[in-house]
Design an enzyme around this catalytic site. Structure first.
Site, PDB file in Angstrom:
ATOM      1  N   SER A 161      15.649   6.217  48.958  1.00 45.09           N
ATOM      2  CA  SER A 161      14.511   6.467  49.841  1.00 45.09           C
ATOM      3  C   SER A 161      14.768   5.851  51.207  1.00 45.09           C
ATOM      4  CB  SER A 161      13.250   5.859  49.223  1.00 45.09           C
ATOM      5  OG  SER A 161      12.188   5.948  50.146  1.00 45.09           O
ATOM      6  N   GLY A 162      14.455   6.613  52.261  1.00 50.48           N
ATOM      7  CA  GLY A 162      14.745   6.160  53.618  1.00 50.48           C
ATOM      8  C   GLY A 162      14.023   4.886  54.032  1.00 50.48           C
ATOM      9  N   HIS A 163      12.735   4.800  53.690  1.00 53.56           N
ATOM     10  CA  HIS A 163      11.933   3.727  54.303  1.00 53.56           C
ATOM     11  C   HIS A 163      12.217   2.342  53.736  1.00 53.56           C
ATOM     12  CE1 HIS A 163       8.480   3.073  51.379  1.00 53.56           C
ATOM     13  NE2 HIS A 163       8.947   4.202  50.905  1.00 53.56           N
ATOM     14  N   THR A 216      10.186   8.826  45.214  1.00 53.29           N
ATOM     15  CA  THR A 216       9.401   9.282  44.068  1.00 53.29           C
ATOM     16  C   THR A 216       9.782  10.716  43.691  1.00 53.29           C
ATOM     17  OG1 THR A 216       7.589   7.838  44.715  1.00 53.29           O
ATOM     18  CG2 THR A 216       7.039   9.667  43.240  1.00 53.29           C
ATOM     19  N   CYS A 260       2.452  -1.146  44.627  1.00 54.18           N
ATOM     20  CA  CYS A 260       1.793  -0.079  43.881  1.00 54.18           C
ATOM     21  C   CYS A 260       0.773  -0.635  42.902  1.00 54.18           C
ATOM     22  CB  CYS A 260       2.817   0.744  43.121  1.00 54.18           C
ATOM     23  SG  CYS A 260       4.225   1.123  44.134  1.00 54.18           S
ATOM     24  N   GLN A 318      16.104   0.374  45.898  1.00 54.16           N
ATOM     25  CA  GLN A 318      16.125  -0.976  46.481  1.00 54.16           C
ATOM     26  C   GLN A 318      17.534  -1.444  46.827  1.00 54.16           C
ATOM     27  OE1 GLN A 318      13.686  -3.190  47.329  1.00 54.16           O
ATOM     28  NE2 GLN A 318      12.042  -1.778  46.795  1.00 54.16           N
ATOM     29  N   THR A 338      11.341  23.735  53.828  1.00 55.27           N
ATOM     30  CA  THR A 338      12.130  23.591  55.055  1.00 55.27           C
ATOM     31  C   THR A 338      12.568  22.139  55.216  1.00 55.27           C
ATOM     32  OG1 THR A 338      10.869  25.381  56.032  1.00 55.27           O
ATOM     33  CG2 THR A 338      12.098  23.970  57.554  1.00 55.27           C
ATOM     34  N   ASN A 376      12.520  -3.684  41.972  1.00 47.78           N
ATOM     35  CA  ASN A 376      11.778  -3.850  43.217  1.00 47.78           C
ATOM     36  C   ASN A 376      10.828  -5.047  43.201  1.00 47.78           C
ATOM     37  OD1 ASN A 376      10.767  -1.753  41.308  1.00 47.78           O
ATOM     38  ND2 ASN A 376       8.892  -2.040  42.477  1.00 47.78           N
TER      39      ASN A 376
HETATM   40  C1  PLP Z   1       9.854   2.268  46.880  1.00 44.64           C
HETATM   41  C2  PLP Z   1      10.484   2.623  45.595  1.00 44.64           C
HETATM   42  C3  PLP Z   1      10.392   3.920  45.061  1.00 44.64           C
HETATM   43  C4  PLP Z   1       9.562   4.991  45.705  1.00 44.64           C
HETATM   44  O1  PLP Z   1      10.081   5.443  46.919  1.00 44.64           O
HETATM   45  P1  PLP Z   1       9.106   6.278  47.899  1.00 44.64           P
HETATM   46  O2  PLP Z   1      10.004   6.808  48.940  1.00 44.64           O
HETATM   47  O3  PLP Z   1       8.121   5.283  48.419  1.00 44.64           O
HETATM   48  O4  PLP Z   1       8.460   7.329  47.071  1.00 44.64           O
HETATM   49  C5  PLP Z   1      11.036   4.190  43.881  1.00 44.64           C
HETATM   50  N1  PLP Z   1      11.760   3.249  43.249  1.00 44.64           N
HETATM   51  C6  PLP Z   1      11.889   2.000  43.724  1.00 44.64           C
HETATM   52  C7  PLP Z   1      12.728   1.016  42.980  1.00 44.64           C
HETATM   53  C8  PLP Z   1      11.246   1.639  44.898  1.00 44.64           C
HETATM   54  O5  PLP Z   1      11.356   0.403  45.358  1.00 44.64           O
END
Ligand code: PLP
Length: 427
Positions: free
Chosen positions: A213-215, A86, A339, A193, A251, A165
């Protein structure tokens, strides 16, 4: 009433949980958490400090950056660590729009972007920017010609996601990027994604800015990346210290950066075979669900889609009730996007592909992952017809349909001809 469903609900707590929501987040693997914990414990120094602990932390940070840059085929100085996907989307879009506002205040995006992009665009509209939202076809594809047609002399930025997503559709971002480059317009793509599932090379894809995004790729939540093409100047989002070459204060999250690099490295090593494996599971799941559950359709593109994504609409019932029953049977799934699942509005993506709200409400997203095997798919294929049948037994809409008072929007034998070629964009 058939008692099979009750029996399976009773037995479910004794079985392992089935995690089918990898588009929402993924579980970091052992190697990643082991590295994460060791850096947190042993390398707590501030990478900006001028002594051994600081230098060590800085070295880990720069090694992580270099490793990620290598995997993306870009320079280390083109990679910036952020706190999440985000933040990367916000920074890329606000930063580019504000930096170029002397040249124009027109921006272009699509109607199916993640809220991190759409709500950022809305915030810029309040600052006086004008935004064109490109429409997509009924499979979620953006026609690059619509991008060309929307570009005006005052357009400064186009943002189109690489992979959706919710419905998994893969967009032709290389072509869109080429159009933008010719028109001297900055091109940003949210590739959150796609990373880890498909080859992502920002240069080949003609991207100036790219968010990650890492997760979503088996690293922890709370770490993101922004790729920014060398020489491109955008405004800062976070003012502060001189971190990240003075472009993002705060940091650096050294341990999470290291975890991101490790997770990315692991995903690259196994990507081709793992994506093929997931496509096999995905396509078996899609075919069997559409064949075994009447009045059901697949949402998104049959083969230009993420290897792990299946998204269905089941007519006459509510997505929320599907989720609840599936949860009691042992499954974690989503009704569109995590979301929007707190609100009762149908998904903006499903509405954008032209789906009537009645059907959009009965949608289910199943996103598999590297822990998913044939057993989970087999188990799901036993349970999903029972769930849908039970919910329809209780549905007033289905009763009306059976009495001939209501017409079905999705025909009994399925709303689309499922001719899947097993695609996922690697070929
Ligand atoms: C999950 C997602 C995000 C947001 O990533 P976060 O690390 O959770 O803020 C943005 N764009 C897409 C397409 C996503 O699937």
């Amino acid at each position: 009433m058939d008692k099979t469903l009750e029996r399976r609900i009773k037995e479910a707590p004794k079985l392992p949980r089935v995690y089918f929501d990898h588009a929402a987040t993924t579980a970091p693997g052992q190697e990643v958490t082991k590295l994460l914990l060791s850096v947190l414990r042993d390398n707590y120094g501030n990478p900006s400090s001028f002594y051994k602990e600081g230098h060590q932390a800085a070295r880990i940070l720069e090694e992580s950056r270099a490793s990620i840059a290598g995997g993306l085929g870009v320079l280390p100085e083109e990679i910036f660590f952020t706190s999440c996907g985000t933040e990367s989307d916000n920074w890329a879009i606000k930063g580019a729009a504000r930096a170029r506002q002397g040249r124009g205040r027109h921006l272009i995006t699509s109607t199916i972007e993640h809220h991190a992009v759409l709500h950022t665009m809305e915030a810029l509209e309040k600052e006086g920017f004008e935004v064109t939202y490109l429409e997509v076809d009924d499979q979620g594809l953006i026609d690059p010609r619509t991008v060309q047609a929307a570009i005006r002399p005052d357009t400064t930025l186009v943002s189109v996601m690489m992979a959706n997503n919710e419905i998994g559709t893969l967009e032709p971002i290389d072509e869109i990027g080429a159009i933008c480059r010719k028109a001297n317009v900055i091109f940003h793509s949210d590739a959150v994604q796609a990373l880890g599932a498909l080859p992502v090379q920002p240069r080949d894809l003609n991207c100036d800015l790219m968010s990650f995004s890492g997760h979503k790729l088996y690293a922890p939540k709370g770490i993101g990346l922004l790729y920014k093409r060398k020489g491109l100047r955008i405004e800062r989002l976070l003012d502060g210290g001189a971190q990240e070459r003075r472009q993002r204060g705060g940091t650096e999250n050294v341990a999470y950066a290291a975890a991101f690099a490790k997770a990315f490295e692991l995903s690259l090593a196994g990507m081709e075979s793992e994506s093929k494996r997931q496509v096999g599971l995905r396509d078996r799941l899609i075919k069997a669900v559409i064949e075994s559950v009447p009045h059901t359709k697949l949402n998104g593109h049959p083969d230009k889609r993420l290897p792990n994504n299946a998204n269905f609409s089941f007519e006459f019932i509510e997505g929320e009730s599907i989720l609840l029953l599936l949860d009691s049977l042992g499954y974690a799934c989503s009704s569109g996007s995590a979301c929007t699942s707190a609100s009762l509005d149908p998904s903006h993506v499903l509405l954008a592909i032209g789906m009537p709200a009645e059907i959009a409400h009965g949608s289910l997203r199943v996103t598999i992952g590297r822990e998913t095997g044939e057993e989970e798919i087999d188990r799901f294929l036993v349970d999903i017809p029972l769930v849908i049948e039970r919910l329809r037994e209780m549905s007033p809409l289905y009763a009306d349909y059976n009495k001939g008072k209501l017409k079905a929007l999705i025909p009994p034998q399925g709303g689309m001809d499922v001719k899947m070629k097993g695609g996922y964009g690697l070929e």
